[in-house]
Design a protein around this motif. Sequence first.
Motif, short mmCIF file in Angstrom:
data_model
loop_
_atom_site.label_atom_id
_atom_site.label_comp_id
_atom_site.label_asym_id
_atom_site.label_seq_id
_atom_site.Cartn_x
_atom_site.Cartn_y
_atom_site.Cartn_z
N VAL A 154 45.32 46.11 39.90
CA VAL A 154 44.91 44.72 40.13
C VAL A 154 44.39 44.57 41.56
N PRO A 155 43.16 44.08 41.73
CA PRO A 155 42.60 43.99 43.07
C PRO A 155 43.15 42.79 43.84
N THR A 156 42.98 42.82 45.14
CA THR A 156 43.29 41.65 45.95
C THR A 156 42.18 40.63 45.72
N SER A 157 42.53 39.50 45.15
CA SER A 157 41.51 38.52 44.77
C SER A 157 42.11 37.14 44.72
N ALA A 158 41.30 36.13 44.99
CA ALA A 158 41.74 34.75 44.92
C ALA A 158 41.87 34.31 43.46
N ILE A 159 42.93 33.56 43.15
CA ILE A 159 43.13 33.02 41.80
C ILE A 159 42.49 31.63 41.74
N LYS A 160 41.57 31.44 40.80
CA LYS A 160 40.89 30.16 40.64
C LYS A 160 41.69 29.20 39.77
N GLN A 161 42.37 29.73 38.75
CA GLN A 161 43.07 28.87 37.79
C GLN A 161 44.08 29.72 37.03
N SER A 162 45.22 29.15 36.68
CA SER A 162 46.24 29.85 35.89
C SER A 162 46.73 28.96 34.76
N ALA A 163 47.16 29.59 33.68
CA ALA A 163 47.76 28.86 32.56
C ALA A 163 48.88 29.72 31.99
N TYR A 164 49.86 29.07 31.38
CA TYR A 164 51.02 29.77 30.83
C TYR A 164 51.04 29.62 29.31
N PRO A 192 31.99 41.30 44.26
CA PRO A 192 30.97 42.32 44.02
C PRO A 192 31.54 43.73 44.01
N ILE A 193 32.80 43.88 44.45
CA ILE A 193 33.41 45.20 44.46
C ILE A 193 34.48 45.28 43.38
N GLU A 194 34.29 46.17 42.43
CA GLU A 194 35.27 46.39 41.38
C GLU A 194 36.18 47.54 41.77
N GLN A 195 37.46 47.42 41.44
CA GLN A 195 38.43 48.47 41.75
C GLN A 195 39.02 49.01 40.46
N ALA A 196 39.29 50.29 40.44
CA ALA A 196 39.86 50.91 39.24
C ALA A 196 40.78 52.04 39.64
N GLU A 197 41.74 52.31 38.77
CA GLU A 197 42.63 53.46 38.95
C GLU A 197 42.11 54.58 38.05
N MET A 198 41.82 55.71 38.64
CA MET A 198 41.24 56.83 37.90
C MET A 198 42.05 58.10 38.17
N LEU A 246 35.27 31.78 27.31
CA LEU A 246 35.46 32.17 28.72
C LEU A 246 34.45 33.22 29.17
N ASN A 247 33.83 33.91 28.20
CA ASN A 247 32.83 34.95 28.52
C ASN A 247 33.44 36.00 29.45
N VAL A 248 34.52 36.63 29.00
CA VAL A 248 35.28 37.56 29.83
C VAL A 248 34.50 38.87 30.01
N GLU A 249 34.30 39.27 31.25
CA GLU A 249 33.60 40.52 31.53
C GLU A 249 34.55 41.61 32.03
N LYS A 250 35.72 41.22 32.53
CA LYS A 250 36.66 42.19 33.10
C LYS A 250 38.07 41.63 32.97
N THR A 251 39.01 42.53 32.65
CA THR A 251 40.41 42.11 32.54
C THR A 251 41.30 43.04 33.35
N TYR A 252 42.21 42.45 34.09
CA TYR A 252 43.26 43.19 34.78
C TYR A 252 44.60 42.79 34.17
N SER A 253 45.57 43.69 34.22
CA SER A 253 46.87 43.37 33.66
C SER A 253 47.97 44.09 34.42
N ASP A 254 49.15 43.50 34.42
CA ASP A 254 50.35 44.18 34.86
C ASP A 254 50.94 44.94 33.66
N PRO A 255 51.88 45.87 33.88
CA PRO A 255 52.54 46.55 32.76
C PRO A 255 53.20 45.55 31.81
N VAL A 256 53.35 45.98 30.56
CA VAL A 256 53.81 45.10 29.49
C VAL A 256 55.29 45.31 29.21
N CYS A 257 56.05 44.20 29.11
CA CYS A 257 57.46 44.26 28.75
C CYS A 257 57.59 44.43 27.24
#
Length: 420
Positions: free
Chosen positions: A239-249, A271-277, A172-183
């Motif tokens: 997690v930024p406001t962004s369009a989802i291209k594809q999802s898998a479970y 082109p705009i990255e968002q982060a919590e700092m 997938l050549n992942v360059e950036k990952t966003y996540s929700d909190p973990v259960c």
Amino acid sequence: MSVLYIEPFAGLAGDMLLSALCGLCDGYDEVIGLPEKLNLPDGKVEISTVNKNGIVCKHVKIIDLNEAAQPNGQGATTHSHSHKHTHSHDQGHSHSHNHSHAHRHLSHINDIIDKAEISDNARKIAKEIFLIIGKSESKVHDIPLEKIHFHEVSAVDSILDIVGCAVMLDTLNVEKTYSDPVCLGSGTVKTQHGVLPVPAPATADILRGIPTFKGNEPGEKTTPTGAAILQYLNPDFSVPTSAIKQSAYGPGTKDFTVANVVRVSLLASSPIEQAEMYVIETQLDDTSSEILGSDFQQQLLELGASDFYYTPIHMKKGRPGLKISVLTSPPSLEKACEFILEHTPTIGLRYYKVGKQMLSRNALEIETEYGTVKVKESIKPSGRRQRKIEYDSLREISQKLNKSVLETQELLRPLVNQNS
């Protein structure tokens, strides 16, 4: 390059992530052939379709053929000794039995990965994930890293889960990952070391700096394997406001009230990255500027600070002073605060959360008739690319040409901006 968004609302385990990642890149055939590529003939991969609360998805199941060959699932894996122990599977059932079990050192696992027929980058990813687990096991059990015996995570299923995820992430050549909190879940879990609280100590250590919640149902929802893969990805939880291209479970093996799946999505890159700092601040009116010089600043950066600055201020009683402002990510907040308290006379500081937006950027090396020029390229919201020559390159080439830095900049600018 890909941007991932992980939603571990029902927990996180290695097989869940592997199943979801295979779904994103249609990697099922590749993961089926992985035992042979890793020279693990006692491992087998089966793909099945499952239904989790109406969500129909594919589950990648790793089977230990040694266990499957014995009555009641007991097997004869290569191992130097046998004993009775309790064994916990990723989000699965727990059971006790007598059998032989492969307890490998980190060096043994690295040797398996080094000899595998996978890409160099997939090897690197897999070894870094195992190192995360090893460091936590070493810390929890107070045993040197090189002497740690991996228990559950040295079994065939965990090795294939982690290496399989590494192969998929490389694909997938992942360059950036966003996540929700973990259960995490709650209650207790049976392990090689006995009954332990949920999350298990190694899992809790791996998840340091990652937002978590217990959920409404007892049981182990997140395993060391799943936690280590997420920690490797170093996700951003804004997690930024962004369009989802594809999802898998990716489904887990147990059934809960909440659908026991992790959802992994590919986001449309922006082109705009968002982060919590966090911004850390303190005021000083009794500190020599020598103390706040280059050594102090370099150590802040090494601890994870991404930026800092000093502001001249007037303090009480008319004293001139300095305000230190440090920008840092959530995982580095505690260490940065401790460093400032330890290395300045201040007796207190404050910090607060901020949002950060950054343009996507690339580090380039452009060959010119004057030598290699290092360039920082940023991408504007319109898609226009902006290039800036790094000062170190300007200084080096200006000395070679016996010109000023400004003259060299004007000379190189049209060369580095070609095809931008």
